[in-house]
Design a protein around this motif. Structure first.
Motif, PDB file in Angstrom:
ATOM      1  N   ALA A 101       0.837  -1.209   0.000  1.00  0.00           N
ATOM      2  CA  ALA A 101       0.000   0.000   0.000  1.00  0.00           C
ATOM      3  C   ALA A 101       0.867   1.253   0.000  1.00  0.00           C
ATOM      4  O   ALA A 101       0.583   2.231  -0.699  1.00  0.00           O
ATOM      5  CB  ALA A 101      -0.932  -0.007   1.207  1.00  0.00           C
ATOM      6  N   GLY A 102       1.947   1.226   0.773  1.00  0.00           N
ATOM      7  CA  GLY A 102       2.842   2.376   0.837  1.00  0.00           C
ATOM      8  C   GLY A 102       3.545   2.652  -0.472  1.00  0.00           C
ATOM      9  O   GLY A 102       3.666   3.804  -0.900  1.00  0.00           O
ATOM     10  N   VAL A 103       4.004   1.590  -1.121  1.00  0.00           N
ATOM     11  CA  VAL A 103       4.700   1.748  -2.406  1.00  0.00           C
ATOM     12  C   VAL A 103       3.743   2.286  -3.473  1.00  0.00           C
ATOM     13  O   VAL A 103       4.086   3.205  -4.232  1.00  0.00           O
ATOM     14  CB  VAL A 103       5.297   0.397  -2.863  1.00  0.00           C
ATOM     15  CG1 VAL A 103       5.811   0.496  -4.303  1.00  0.00           C
ATOM     16  CG2 VAL A 103       6.431  -0.014  -1.938  1.00  0.00           C
ATOM     17  N   LEU A 104       2.542   1.727  -3.532  1.00  0.00           N
ATOM     18  CA  LEU A 104       1.559   2.194  -4.516  1.00  0.00           C
ATOM     19  C   LEU A 104       1.169   3.646  -4.258  1.00  0.00           C
ATOM     20  O   LEU A 104       0.995   4.429  -5.201  1.00  0.00           O
ATOM     21  CB  LEU A 104       0.319   1.302  -4.479  1.00  0.00           C
ATOM     22  CG  LEU A 104       0.490  -0.107  -5.059  1.00  0.00           C
ATOM     23  CD1 LEU A 104      -0.785  -0.922  -4.871  1.00  0.00           C
ATOM     24  CD2 LEU A 104       0.847  -0.037  -6.549  1.00  0.00           C
ATOM     25  N   THR A 105       1.019   4.010  -2.998  1.00  0.00           N
ATOM     26  CA  THR A 105       0.688   5.394  -2.656  1.00  0.00           C
ATOM     27  C   THR A 105       1.769   6.353  -3.137  1.00  0.00           C
ATOM     28  O   THR A 105       1.475   7.421  -3.692  1.00  0.00           O
ATOM     29  CB  THR A 105       0.510   5.547  -1.137  1.00  0.00           C
ATOM     30  OG1 THR A 105      -0.549   4.703  -0.690  1.00  0.00           O
ATOM     31  CG2 THR A 105       0.200   6.990  -0.766  1.00  0.00           C
ATOM     32  N   SER A 106       3.016   5.969  -2.946  1.00  0.00           N
ATOM     33  CA  SER A 106       4.138   6.805  -3.379  1.00  0.00           C
ATOM     34  C   SER A 106       4.132   6.992  -4.897  1.00  0.00           C
ATOM     35  O   SER A 106       4.243   8.113  -5.406  1.00  0.00           O
ATOM     36  CB  SER A 106       5.458   6.182  -2.938  1.00  0.00           C
ATOM     37  OG  SER A 106       6.557   6.906  -3.451  1.00  0.00           O
ATOM     38  N   LEU A 107       3.985   5.894  -5.634  1.00  0.00           N
ATOM     39  CA  LEU A 107       4.033   5.952  -7.100  1.00  0.00           C
ATOM     40  C   LEU A 107       2.834   6.716  -7.672  1.00  0.00           C
ATOM     41  O   LEU A 107       2.987   7.529  -8.587  1.00  0.00           O
ATOM     42  CB  LEU A 107       4.085   4.534  -7.679  1.00  0.00           C
ATOM     43  CG  LEU A 107       5.345   3.723  -7.346  1.00  0.00           C
ATOM     44  CD1 LEU A 107       5.201   2.282  -7.838  1.00  0.00           C
ATOM     45  CD2 LEU A 107       6.577   4.365  -7.966  1.00  0.00           C
ATOM     46  N   VAL A 108       1.658   6.453  -7.121  1.00  0.00           N
ATOM     47  CA  VAL A 108       0.446   7.124  -7.617  1.00  0.00           C
ATOM     48  C   VAL A 108       0.500   8.620  -7.324  1.00  0.00           C
ATOM     49  O   VAL A 108       0.109   9.446  -8.157  1.00  0.00           O
ATOM     50  CB  VAL A 108      -0.820   6.498  -6.985  1.00  0.00           C
ATOM     51  CG1 VAL A 108      -2.053   7.343  -7.307  1.00  0.00           C
ATOM     52  CG2 VAL A 108      -1.023   5.075  -7.490  1.00  0.00           C
ATOM     53  N   SER A 109       0.974   8.998  -6.144  1.00  0.00           N
ATOM     54  CA  SER A 109       1.051  10.415  -5.792  1.00  0.00           C
ATOM     55  C   SER A 109       2.011  11.167  -6.716  1.00  0.00           C
ATOM     56  O   SER A 109       1.738  12.300  -7.126  1.00  0.00           O
ATOM     57  CB  SER A 109       1.475  10.580  -4.336  1.00  0.00           C
ATOM     58  OG  SER A 109       2.784  10.080  -4.122  1.00  0.00           O
TER      59      SER A 109
END
Length: 230
Positions: A101-109
């Motif tokens: 979830a953290g990695v996806l949040t970083s990339l999407v942001s």
């Protein structure tokens, strides 16, 4: 004087260590989160180079020897993780979900902000590895065609912000579970944030160490995919 500094192979290493030690002293004395030793050290080195009129390339000839220790230092973070191996096995599913979830949040942001501010593809991929350790982030940026020097700067700023704000954000959002704290800090702000996690506790430090490695690997794959979106 300038010629002596430029020609000295120890100048870069000495000024870096001296600046960091000054940051540590300020942090111990005033105990303020904003007085992060790495942040203070970075500012002091910049001021010294400007005042002494020394070019970065001459400074880096000595400072690069400190950088060689970055990768082995990151690997050593596996020690506290090994000490908490039982806890990891007990919370394996939650740990995996949290890091993903953290990695996806970083990339999407990064993708959303890049589109919002109209960044070029080169600028966009430069920012994608912002939340992973420099040792991995540099390779990702280079592979995707990003600007490596800016990637390093962004990674450092991200880490410092995580280190400074981690404890405050956990209190604001009432995150009290040590495993959750460690995963959040390590996934968002890599090794610099992990230093703060270790101050919070052994469990936080161990989980943050795990998050660095796993988030780094996931970002290598994820960044390659997200690079095609813009």
């Amino acid at each position: 004087m300038k010629d002596f500094l430029v020609d000295s192979v120890f100048f870069g290493a000495f000024i870096s260590l001296a600046a960091y030690e000054a940051g540590l002293m300020l942090k111990r004395k005033f105990k303020l989160a904003i007085l992060n030793p790495l942040l203070i050290g970075t500012i002091l080195v910049m001021l010294a180079l400007v005042l002494l009129d020394v070019e970065y390339k001459h400074y880096n000839e000595g400072a690069r020897y400190i950088s060689y220790l970055l990768t082995p230092a990151t690997v050593c973070l596996a020690v506290p993780l090994y000490q908490q191996l039982t806890l990891l096995k007990k919370n394996l599913k939650a740990v995996a979900a949290g890091i993903l979830a953290g990695v996806l949040t970083s990339l999407v942001s990064v993708l959303l902000l890049a589109k919002l501010f109209g960044l070029t593809h080169e600028q966009y991929v430069t920012l994608l590895p912002k939340s992973i350790t420099t040792a991995i982030g540099l390779g990702v940026s280079q592979e995707l065609g990003g600007i490596e020097t800016i990637t390093v700067a962004v990674i450092i700023v991200t880490g410092i912000l995580g280190n400074v704000l981690a404890d405050l954000l956990c209190k604001v959002f009432r995150i009290e579970e040590p495993v959750a704290k460690g995963l959040a800090i390590g996934t968002a702000s890599h090794a610099i944030g992990t230093a703060k996690a270790m101050e919070l506790g052994q469990v936080e430090g161990a989980m943050s160490s795990l998050a660095i490695a796993v988030a780094g690997l996931l970002t290598v794959v994820g960044a390659s995919i997200f690079a095609e979106f813009m």
